[in-house]
Write a protein that holds these residues in place. Structure first.
Motif, mmCIF file in Angstrom:
data_model
loop_
_atom_site.group_PDB
_atom_site.id
_atom_site.type_symbol
_atom_site.label_atom_id
_atom_site.label_comp_id
_atom_site.label_asym_id
_atom_site.label_seq_id
_atom_site.Cartn_x
_atom_site.Cartn_y
_atom_site.Cartn_z
ATOM 1 N N ALA A 237 0.828 -1.212 0.000
ATOM 2 C CA ALA A 237 0.000 0.000 0.000
ATOM 3 C C ALA A 237 0.860 1.259 0.000
ATOM 4 O O ALA A 237 0.583 2.223 -0.721
ATOM 5 C CB ALA A 237 -0.929 -0.004 1.219
ATOM 6 N N SER A 238 1.921 1.264 0.800
ATOM 7 C CA SER A 238 2.782 2.450 0.844
ATOM 8 C C SER A 238 3.544 2.624 -0.466
ATOM 9 O O SER A 238 3.791 3.756 -0.902
ATOM 10 C CB SER A 238 3.749 2.363 2.028
ATOM 11 N N GLN A 239 3.878 1.520 -1.117
ATOM 12 C CA GLN A 239 4.534 1.630 -2.420
ATOM 13 C C GLN A 239 3.557 2.128 -3.485
ATOM 14 O O GLN A 239 3.961 2.841 -4.414
ATOM 15 C CB GLN A 239 5.142 0.290 -2.819
ATOM 16 N N ALA A 240 2.281 1.783 -3.341
ATOM 17 C CA ALA A 240 1.269 2.336 -4.247
ATOM 18 C C ALA A 240 1.165 3.851 -4.048
ATOM 19 O O ALA A 240 1.002 4.608 -5.013
ATOM 20 C CB ALA A 240 -0.084 1.669 -3.990
ATOM 21 N N ALA A 241 1.277 4.291 -2.804
ATOM 22 C CA ALA A 241 1.275 5.738 -2.536
ATOM 23 C C ALA A 241 2.494 6.398 -3.176
ATOM 24 O O ALA A 241 2.396 7.484 -3.755
ATOM 25 C CB ALA A 241 1.264 5.985 -1.027
ATOM 26 N N ARG A 248 4.701 11.807 -7.105
ATOM 27 C CA ARG A 248 5.727 12.165 -8.096
ATOM 28 C C ARG A 248 5.823 13.678 -8.268
ATOM 29 O O ARG A 248 6.890 14.217 -8.570
ATOM 30 C CB ARG A 248 5.422 11.499 -9.438
ATOM 31 N N ARG A 249 4.720 14.369 -8.065
ATOM 32 C CA ARG A 249 4.703 15.823 -8.253
ATOM 33 C C ARG A 249 5.088 16.595 -7.001
ATOM 34 O O ARG A 249 5.564 17.721 -7.094
ATOM 35 C CB ARG A 249 3.308 16.262 -8.712
ATOM 36 N N SER A 255 7.651 12.018 0.551
ATOM 37 C CA SER A 255 8.377 11.740 1.788
ATOM 38 C C SER A 255 7.540 10.897 2.741
ATOM 39 O O SER A 255 8.030 9.918 3.324
ATOM 40 C CB SER A 255 8.763 13.064 2.453
ATOM 41 N N LEU A 256 6.265 11.245 2.905
ATOM 42 C CA LEU A 256 5.394 10.461 3.785
ATOM 43 C C LEU A 256 5.263 9.029 3.287
ATOM 44 O O LEU A 256 5.318 8.077 4.072
ATOM 45 C CB LEU A 256 4.021 11.113 3.879
ATOM 46 N N ALA A 257 5.102 8.858 1.980
ATOM 47 C CA ALA A 257 4.951 7.513 1.421
ATOM 48 C C ALA A 257 6.193 6.667 1.689
ATOM 49 O O ALA A 257 6.096 5.483 2.038
ATOM 50 C CB ALA A 257 4.666 7.608 -0.074
ATOM 51 N N HIS A 258 7.375 7.245 1.532
ATOM 52 C CA HIS A 258 8.609 6.500 1.804
ATOM 53 C C HIS A 258 8.744 6.179 3.294
ATOM 54 O O HIS A 258 9.200 5.080 3.659
ATOM 55 C CB HIS A 258 9.818 7.311 1.322
#
Length: 417
Positions: A237-241, A248-249, A255-258
């Motif tokens: 799920a976090s990689q989908a984010a 990407r923009r 940063s939160l997704a990583h």
């Protein structure tokens, strides 16, 4: 005209700007009356400047609820013996609303033939109010109901949208309201309901073609999966984010997704992937433009929150000294208004101290978490963390005086919340 020094001091104690106090007052009115308040920054400015010396009705009740004290303690003239009719109604509502029931975020306007941008803006304002309520109290049933009411209205209104653009914007608003309901359930540890809300939110975000809403939903999905100990799903799920257009923009969203991915790897004990993801999160955060406006729901994230998430990663990797340092760093700059976030970071700090054998210090640290949330029930996630601390405390130091005193002092408050 004399400035209200007492009110300004109370605002400074909580780190509230005029806009933020207005949002919290509107959230209070929403909670006790079921209708969104209309307090503005100008209203607060008049209160602080002394132009308004005797707030009455909704304004008075909202101020007393936000600060938890009589109006006279905020530097205003004592109220007249007989309260205005509207104020009496509000006070009766407050006294009987023991669960903080929220009927809905906004009023229904189904009789209109055409729905336009003004409706979208109105619903977005309601969303900001719910965000302020979450930051103050954390997830709870009334917040969930209010968010679902807002989503339902947005879905109803989109049927009469003036254009396809308005329709998509309303579906986007509905997705965010539903994501808020899901988040409230996650924070309250109502995990099955959270999963249902997230599924519906993702469907609406897809129809709205809103990549920011999709990232938000994937982020919450990762958190939900972590709570359910489904760590592979949390990573997915976090990689989908991470892969979303919004990430990407916008480096801040990326940063939160990583950081969320790092927690997933750490949960499985994968140290290097976890630290690598943390590094990506730090790099992305450094690239973020602080002048770029962020959605209201995302206002919690920044260097302080990344430090708090770093503490989670280090704790999961069995590095309590690093976790303690990261927690201290987070608490040094987390905004005062984020009571729930500060409370959870405080408990995480205590857990790190406990795992290093600092029993008395750890017990003293948790006391601050209770103080931060005084006046409101503890959200489910925080209560679970305190339960984990309690179990670890009696595993590490079952006969310690500090442990027994902690149980005597906090057990009732913790278990009853």
């Amino acid at each position: 005209m004399t400035e209200n020094v007492a009110l300004r001091a109370r605002m400074a104690e909580r780190g509230l700007t005029q806009d933020e106090l207005a949002a919290q007052m509107n959230a209070a009115l929403l909670e006790i009356t079921g209708r969104l308040g209309d307090v503005s920054a100008r209203t607060v400015r008049n209160l602080v400047s002394g132009a308004t010396k005797r707030p009455i009705g909704r304004t008075r009740v909202a101020l007393e609820l936000v600060f938890g004290c009589p109006i006279s303690d905020l530097g205003f003239a004592s109220p007249a013996a007989t309260a205005p009719p509207e104020e009496s109604v509000l006070r009766r509502s407050f006294c009987t609303a023991t669960t903080g029931v929220i009927i809905g975020a906004v009023s229904n306007v189904s009789g209109r033939r055409s729905v336009g941008t003004s409706d979208v803006l109105r619903l977005r304002e309601g969303m900001a109010t719910l965000t302020a309520l979450d930051q103050t109290r954390g997830g709870h049933a009334a917040l969930e109901r209010a968010a679902l009411a807002g989503a339902a209205e947005a879905v109803t209104l989109q049927e009469n949208a003036a254009s396809q653009t308005v329709r998509q914007r309303l579906l986007s608003v509905a997705a965010h309201y539903t994501a808020t309901a899901a988040w409230s359930c996650i924070d309250a540890r109502q995990l099955d309901r959270a999963r249902l809300h997230l599924s519906e939110a993702l469907r609406m975000a897809g129809m709205a073609q809103d990549s920011t809403a999709q990232l938000r939903i994937w982020n919450s999905t990762a958190m939900l999966a972590h709570q359910r100990h489904e760590y592979s799903e949390a990573i997915a799920a976090s990689q989908a984010a991470q892969a979303s257009t919004a990430a990407r923009r916008n480096p801040l969203l990326s940063s939160l997704a990583h950081a969320r991915t790092a927690i997933g790897h750490a949960s499985r004990g994968d140290r290097q992937p976890a630290l690598r993801s943390l590094g990506y999160a730090e790099t992305a955060l450094a690239k973020a433009d602080s002048t770029t406006p962020s959605p209201a729901w995302f206002s919690f994230y920044g260097p302080a929150e990344l430090s708090a998430l770093t503490a989670i990663v280090r704790e999961l990797l069995g590095e309590p000294a690093h976790a303690e340092a990261a927690s201290h760093q987070a608490l040094a700059s987390l905004p005062v208004r984020l009571r729930r976030n500060r409370s959870m970071t405080t408990v995480r700090l205590a857990a790190a101290q406990l795992r290093q054998g600092e029993v008395e210090q750890a017990c003293a640290t948790t006391g601050a978490a209770f103080e931060l949330m005084v006046g409101d029930p503890l959200p489910g996630r925080l209560r679970t963390m305190l339960g984990d601390f309690h179990r670890t405390l009696f595993t590490v130091a079952p006969s310690a005086q500090a442990a027994r005193e902690w149980a005597d002092q906090h057990r009732t408050q913790w278990s009853a919340s």
